[in-house]
Design an enzyme around this catalytic site. Structure first.
Site, short mmCIF file in Angstrom:
data_model
loop_
_atom_site.label_atom_id
_atom_site.label_comp_id
_atom_site.label_asym_id
_atom_site.label_seq_id
_atom_site.Cartn_x
_atom_site.Cartn_y
_atom_site.Cartn_z
N ASP A 7 0.86 -1.19 0.00
CA ASP A 7 0.00 0.00 0.00
C ASP A 7 0.89 1.23 0.00
O ASP A 7 2.08 1.15 0.32
CB ASP A 7 -0.92 0.02 1.23
CG ASP A 7 -1.88 1.22 1.21
OD1 ASP A 7 -2.42 1.53 0.13
OD2 ASP A 7 -2.07 1.87 2.25
N SER A 8 0.29 2.37 -0.34
CA SER A 8 1.03 3.63 -0.28
C SER A 8 1.39 3.98 1.16
O SER A 8 2.25 4.82 1.39
CB SER A 8 0.18 4.75 -0.87
OG SER A 8 -0.98 4.92 -0.06
N TYR A 39 -0.80 8.59 -2.51
CA TYR A 39 -0.75 8.39 -3.97
C TYR A 39 -1.92 9.09 -4.66
O TYR A 39 -1.86 9.39 -5.85
CB TYR A 39 -0.84 6.90 -4.31
CG TYR A 39 0.43 6.09 -4.16
CD1 TYR A 39 1.54 6.61 -3.50
CD2 TYR A 39 0.51 4.81 -4.69
CE1 TYR A 39 2.70 5.84 -3.37
CE2 TYR A 39 1.66 4.05 -4.57
CZ TYR A 39 2.75 4.57 -3.90
OH TYR A 39 3.88 3.80 -3.79
N GLY A 40 -2.99 9.30 -3.91
CA GLY A 40 -4.25 9.74 -4.51
C GLY A 40 -4.24 11.11 -5.16
O GLY A 40 -5.17 11.46 -5.88
N CYS A 70 -4.24 -1.41 -2.27
CA CYS A 70 -4.35 0.02 -2.50
C CYS A 70 -5.20 0.22 -3.76
O CYS A 70 -4.81 -0.24 -4.84
CB CYS A 70 -2.95 0.60 -2.72
SG CYS A 70 -2.95 2.35 -3.14
N GLU A 162 -2.89 9.21 7.80
CA GLU A 162 -1.44 8.97 7.89
C GLU A 162 -0.81 9.80 9.01
O GLU A 162 0.17 9.39 9.62
CB GLU A 162 -0.76 9.29 6.55
CG GLU A 162 -1.05 8.27 5.45
CD GLU A 162 -0.33 6.93 5.62
OE1 GLU A 162 0.80 6.91 6.13
OE2 GLU A 162 -0.93 5.89 5.27
N CYS A 194 -11.13 2.82 -0.79
CA CYS A 194 -9.75 3.13 -0.42
C CYS A 194 -9.48 2.33 0.84
O CYS A 194 -10.32 2.31 1.75
CB CYS A 194 -9.59 4.63 -0.13
SG CYS A 194 -8.03 5.05 0.67
N HIS A 196 -7.63 2.77 3.27
CA HIS A 196 -7.53 3.53 4.52
C HIS A 196 -8.92 3.69 5.18
O HIS A 196 -9.00 3.86 6.39
CB HIS A 196 -6.97 4.94 4.26
CG HIS A 196 -5.49 5.00 4.06
ND1 HIS A 196 -4.87 4.49 2.95
CD2 HIS A 196 -4.50 5.52 4.83
CE1 HIS A 196 -3.56 4.72 3.03
NE2 HIS A 196 -3.31 5.34 4.18
N1 DGL Z 1 -4.97 3.02 0.64
C1 DGL Z 1 -4.84 3.70 -0.64
C2 DGL Z 1 -6.06 3.34 -1.50
O1 DGL Z 1 -6.67 2.29 -1.27
C3 DGL Z 1 -4.61 5.15 -0.36
C4 DGL Z 1 -4.13 5.88 -1.54
C5 DGL Z 1 -3.33 7.13 -1.27
O2 DGL Z 1 -2.19 7.01 -0.87
O3 DGL Z 1 -3.86 8.22 -1.54
O4 DGL Z 1 -6.43 4.02 -2.42
#
Ligand code: DGL
Length: 270
Positions: A7-8, A39-40, A70, A162, A194, A196
């Site tokens: 994951d990010s 990453y989003g 992710c 985060e 997502c 998170h």
């Molecule tokens: N957990 C990532 C997802 O499912 C988060 C992406 C991010 O880093 O913005 O999209």
């Protein structure tokens, strides 16, 4: 025989917890790219490059099979990775398809033509990059007809999680759900798109209303991986030990992971 989970940042831990519960004998190597989260808000090319680097690191740990826990990486990079980059003896799987199969009442891997399904109005909550990719709508259209999807890019939520600023994250969830409900007042299903967001699942549920079915990925992905490994036991790589790796600060990341999973987790530098 380890499986890699990428994951990010910390969100993939929600999937990892479900995988460990469902497959207690399988060692998992987790990699969080906390140095580059979120990453989003990044461009697709950048997400592709970062995700490939993370997956290569997990291959080096003896994980021939890597789960992209992710949605952003699954939406923006996975198809290109599978078509142009993943060698024949390795596998990279995403978290989108199992979720859409559950939403459209399909068995794993049922590739029959799209058909009418029970859900008609779906609220999708995801990162800006996932929403922009339209990957959810594309995968859904392969399986179902007549489903109206309203997508809400939930800017700021991943950053707040985060940073472990859960009060800010909660406030943002309420405002994103309200924004979506102005456009789709009565969804019959809501997708937490997502990894998170399961950390805030009760907040999403309260904001969206008890009458809306909420689809969250951890248990769905765990059931799908169990089925996949039953069909492909050869994809368990040579890695033998569970480990937690991060590109960020291992102490800070371990501290937040321990709070989120409610058990002591020590991260090592990737
Ligand atoms: N957990 C990532 C997802 O499912 C988060 C992406 C991010 O880093 O913005 O999209």
């Amino acid at each position: 025989m380890a499986v890699g989970v990428f994951d990010s940042g910390l969100g993939g831990l929600t999937v990892l917890a479900a995988l460990e519960k469902r497959l207690p004998d399988v060692p998992f190597v987790y990699l969080g790219d906390n140095a580059h989260t979120p990453y989003g808000v990044r461009e697709a090319d950048e997400i592709f490059a970062l995700t490939c680097a993370g997956v290569e690191r997990l291959w080096a740990e003896g994980c021939d099979l890597v789960i992209l826990a992710c949605n952003t990486a699954s939406a923006a990079a996975l198809r290109r990775m599978q078509e142009t980059w993943v060698p024949a003896e390795k596998r990279v799987l995403g978290v989108f398809v199992p979720l859409i199969e559950a939403l459209t009442e399909r068995q794993w891997g049922d590739n029959s033509p799209p058909r009418e399904v029970a859900v008609k109005h779906v609220a999708l909550f995801a990162t800006p990059a996932t929403v922009q990719s339209r990957a959810f709508q594309r995968e859904l259209a392969f399986r179902a007809i007549g489903v109206d999807v309203e997508a809400q890019p939930c800017g700021g939520v991943v950053d707040a999680i985060e940073e472990a600023d859960m009060l800010l994250a909660e406030a943002l969830v309420h405002s994103h759900v309200a924004a979506l409900k102005r456009r789709m007042p009565r969804p019959d299903a809501a997708v937490l798109g997502c990894t998170h967001y399961p950390l805030l699942e009760p907040v999403f549920r309260a904001a969206i209303g008890a009458e809306v079915a909420v689809y969250s990925q951890p248990d769905i992905v765990a059931a799908s991986l169990e089925d996949y490994l039953r069909r492909h036991p050869d994809m368990l790589g040579t890695g033998a030990e569970s480990r937690f790796l991060t590109t960020g600060d291992p102490i800070a990341v371990g501290h937040r992971a321990t709070i989120f999973l409610r058990r002591a987790i020590a991260f090592e530098p990737a």
